[in-house]
Design a protein around this motif. Sequence first.
Motif, PDB file in Angstrom:
ATOM      1  N   PHE A 277      33.850  34.308  46.872  1.00 48.64           N
ATOM      2  CA  PHE A 277      35.043  33.956  45.578  1.00 48.64           C
ATOM      3  C   PHE A 277      34.792  32.765  44.145  1.00 48.64           C
ATOM      4  O   PHE A 277      35.773  33.186  43.801  1.00 48.64           O
TER       5      PHE A 277
ATOM      6  N   GLY B 205      34.963  35.107  40.979  1.00 50.66           N
ATOM      7  CA  GLY B 205      36.080  34.179  39.530  1.00 50.66           C
ATOM      8  C   GLY B 205      35.016  34.270  38.410  1.00 50.66           C
ATOM      9  O   GLY B 205      35.609  35.022  37.326  1.00 50.66           O
TER      10      GLY B 205
ATOM     11  N   LEU C  61      34.125  37.879  36.906  1.00 50.51           N
ATOM     12  CA  LEU C  61      35.596  38.318  36.336  1.00 50.51           C
ATOM     13  C   LEU C  61      35.981  37.959  35.229  1.00 50.51           C
ATOM     14  O   LEU C  61      36.245  38.655  33.808  1.00 50.51           O
ATOM     15  N   SER C  62      35.941  36.278  34.583  1.00 51.92           N
ATOM     16  CA  SER C  62      36.190  35.722  33.582  1.00 51.92           C
ATOM     17  C   SER C  62      34.920  36.656  32.885  1.00 51.92           C
ATOM     18  O   SER C  62      35.200  36.584  31.160  1.00 51.92           O
TER      19      SER C  62
ATOM     20  N   ALA D 256      47.953  36.716  39.107  1.00 49.64           N
ATOM     21  CA  ALA D 256      46.992  36.548  40.183  1.00 49.64           C
ATOM     22  C   ALA D 256      47.400  35.374  41.158  1.00 49.64           C
ATOM     23  O   ALA D 256      47.382  35.326  42.357  1.00 49.64           O
TER      24      ALA D 256
END
Length: 182
Positions: A72, A76, A79-80, A104
């Motif tokens: 996870f 993250g 995604l960033s 989120a």
Amino acid sequence: PGGGGGGGKKAAAKPAAKAEYVDETLADPIAEKMRRQKLVEQADLEMAKELFGTDGEEIDLSTYNPKSEKEFVKFGALLSTKFLTPVQASAFYKEAVKSFLKAACKSLGGAEVKEIESVMVALRNDKVKEEKAAAAAAAKAVVKPTGKGKKSLNTGPKGGDSGLDDYKYNGDGNNDDDYDFM
């Protein structure tokens, strides 16, 4: 006899290969520059992969299904990197980050949102410290003039010569030293 046979096998083993320097420079300076640029780009790509934790594997975010905490965290960061970093130069980047965080956190509980808030506060404090350190360094770099107003020549407490002359003249023009060649 058994001890001597073992020693012979060790001696028959291949010696360790020595690393030799291979000069790969090209005769053409432009080709050499392109080769070096390619090496730098490859090294930068490897560093970026290591930094973002992709391990060289391409991940399709639409089908990626993280399961562990480490996955996870990786998700993250991906995604960033994929969606937010490319638009970082925009004047509205801050609004995108706020909207992303709000969406989120919408399904999270109060305690979980507070935990995220504490991470953001710690990040803010670090940024403020960095900005203060940069401002202090910039202030030290600027040389401030000492004193007030215009610069002037020190002429002593009563405006006299302040002892700067080696030779003093009388007011009548009669000098004490008749042998002075000046």
